[in-house]
Design an enzyme around this catalytic site. Sequence first.
Site, PDB file in Angstrom:
ATOM      1  N   SER A  23      46.225  18.649  -0.444  1.00 34.94           N
ATOM      2  CA  SER A  23      46.612  17.574   0.280  1.00 34.94           C
ATOM      3  C   SER A  23      47.753  16.725  -0.126  1.00 34.94           C
ATOM      4  O   SER A  23      47.389  16.019  -1.202  1.00 34.94           O
ATOM      5  CB  SER A  23      45.557  16.681   1.017  1.00 34.94           C
ATOM      6  N   GLY A  24      49.092  16.700   0.322  1.00 38.81           N
ATOM      7  CA  GLY A  24      49.958  15.649  -0.012  1.00 38.81           C
ATOM      8  C   GLY A  24      49.545  14.215  -0.062  1.00 38.81           C
ATOM      9  O   GLY A  24      49.715  13.371  -0.794  1.00 38.81           O
ATOM     10  N   LEU A  25      49.021  13.909   1.121  1.00 34.84           N
ATOM     11  CA  LEU A  25      48.486  12.636   1.320  1.00 34.84           C
ATOM     12  C   LEU A  25      47.296  12.124   0.338  1.00 34.84           C
ATOM     13  O   LEU A  25      47.573  11.082  -0.627  1.00 34.84           O
ATOM     14  CB  LEU A  25      48.049  12.355   2.819  1.00 34.84           C
ATOM     15  N   ASP A  35      52.388   8.287   0.900  1.00 33.79           N
ATOM     16  CA  ASP A  35      52.654   9.697   1.242  1.00 33.79           C
ATOM     17  C   ASP A  35      54.111   9.702   1.753  1.00 33.79           C
ATOM     18  O   ASP A  35      54.388  10.083   3.165  1.00 33.79           O
ATOM     19  CB  ASP A  35      51.699  10.389   2.302  1.00 33.79           C
ATOM     20  N   ASP A  62      50.086  21.537   0.110  1.00 32.85           N
ATOM     21  CA  ASP A  62      50.727  20.774   1.180  1.00 32.85           C
ATOM     22  C   ASP A  62      52.225  20.686   0.401  1.00 32.85           C
ATOM     23  O   ASP A  62      52.056  19.447  -0.468  1.00 32.85           O
ATOM     24  CB  ASP A  62      50.153  19.726   1.662  1.00 32.85           C
ATOM     25  N   ASP A  64      54.974  19.345   1.540  1.00 29.03           N
ATOM     26  CA  ASP A  64      56.143  18.703   2.092  1.00 29.03           C
ATOM     27  C   ASP A  64      57.151  19.389   2.533  1.00 29.03           C
ATOM     28  O   ASP A  64      56.882  20.460   3.054  1.00 29.03           O
ATOM     29  CB  ASP A  64      56.299  17.140   1.564  1.00 29.03           C
ATOM     30  N   GLU A  91      57.025  21.992   5.436  1.00 27.67           N
ATOM     31  CA  GLU A  91      57.290  21.274   6.962  1.00 27.67           C
ATOM     32  C   GLU A  91      58.932  21.052   7.000  1.00 27.67           C
ATOM     33  O   GLU A  91      59.679  20.688   5.953  1.00 27.67           O
ATOM     34  CB  GLU A  91      56.533  20.175   6.927  1.00 27.67           C
ATOM     35  N   LYS A  97      60.431  12.645   3.239  1.00 28.87           N
ATOM     36  CA  LYS A  97      59.480  12.531   4.409  1.00 28.87           C
ATOM     37  C   LYS A  97      58.746  11.339   4.529  1.00 28.87           C
ATOM     38  O   LYS A  97      58.614  10.512   3.448  1.00 28.87           O
ATOM     39  CB  LYS A  97      58.515  13.704   4.502  1.00 28.87           C
ATOM     40  N   ASN A  99      54.558  10.445   6.054  1.00 25.03           N
ATOM     41  CA  ASN A  99      53.359  10.719   6.613  1.00 25.03           C
ATOM     42  C   ASN A  99      53.464  11.139   8.257  1.00 25.03           C
ATOM     43  O   ASN A  99      53.719  10.032   8.722  1.00 25.03           O
ATOM     44  CB  ASN A  99      52.209   9.875   6.173  1.00 25.03           C
ATOM     45  N   SER A 100      53.123  11.985   8.705  1.00 24.95           N
ATOM     46  CA  SER A 100      53.139  12.298  10.097  1.00 24.95           C
ATOM     47  C   SER A 100      52.535  11.544  11.123  1.00 24.95           C
ATOM     48  O   SER A 100      52.901  11.436  12.169  1.00 24.95           O
ATOM     49  CB  SER A 100      52.604  13.520  10.323  1.00 24.95           C
ATOM     50  N   ARG A 134      55.226  24.632   8.478  1.00 21.76           N
ATOM     51  CA  ARG A 134      54.637  23.777   9.253  1.00 21.76           C
ATOM     52  C   ARG A 134      55.840  22.974  10.131  1.00 21.76           C
ATOM     53  O   ARG A 134      56.723  22.514   9.760  1.00 21.76           O
ATOM     54  CB  ARG A 134      54.198  22.764   8.096  1.00 21.76           C
ATOM     55  N   HIS A 165      51.376  21.093  14.116  1.00 16.97           N
ATOM     56  CA  HIS A 165      50.893  19.836  13.817  1.00 16.97           C
ATOM     57  C   HIS A 165      51.090  19.046  15.123  1.00 16.97           C
ATOM     58  O   HIS A 165      52.004  19.009  15.944  1.00 16.97           O
ATOM     59  CB  HIS A 165      51.424  19.013  12.615  1.00 16.97           C
TER      60      HIS A 165
END
Length: 270
Positions: A23-25, A35, A62, A64, A91, A97, A99-100, A134, A165
């Site tokens: 996980s990137g986060l 993130d 992940d 990104d 993504e 980026k 975080n979504s 993504r 997502h």
Amino acid sequence: MEAHDGLSARIAERSGFKGLWASGLSIASSLGFRDANEASWTQLVESVERIVDTTELPVLVDGDGGFGNFNNARLLARKLCQAGAAGVALEDSCFPKMNSLIGERHPLADIDEFSGRLRAVKDTVAEHLLLVARIEALIAGHGLNDAILRAHAYADAGADAILIHSRKSTADEILSFVTEWGNRLPVVIVPTTYYQTPVSAYRDARISTVVWANHSMRAAAAAMRRVCDSIAAEESVAGIEPHIAPLSEIFELLRYDELALAEQQYLRFL
């Protein structure tokens, strides 16, 4: 299951998960970064290498947006392949980026430009690294039609699977996407916000993979906070000792027994 270091990877493997999400986060958080592409791609690769070395499970990374344009993306993919990752998810966001699940500003990459990133990755690592595209269209508020348009373009560009997502509290728009998509490629989802939907609904919808994307990191943060607060307040560890992992469990997880056996084999003449 999410993993952000070797220990979390080993715990997830022992719990019976079939694969890991680097996980990137979670990796950024474990390094003390946000993130938001604050951690470098080399730091990501180093973390992935530790995860891969600690477990037998396949690791989907992940990645990104690939940390830049097509050239950055293919360099990242090549290094992840060398580190032993099984796949990378890229993504369609702009660099850097965010975080979504933070804020409302999530600009998307041009479809053709991002398709170029995907083709560059596929041409570089070919069948050696699974490529997941993504789609952030629902996150950015662009709607289902744009998400489907992007999915078809990314499939044409060589993606092996589509990660769709959403930040909604229900899975409705995800399931609508899956119905419209018609399973052209396998679908991956990340139900961080719509966690109350049972997994059986995803099986019924023929969704390929569910990613629990940040839960080990969040569990660790909560547990460390409680323990630190208790020790600071009580000036003692007596009260928390029954509630934390015994050292014997850590030794077992990281296979200290293997080291003892190896010493018998390789140090027997000393």
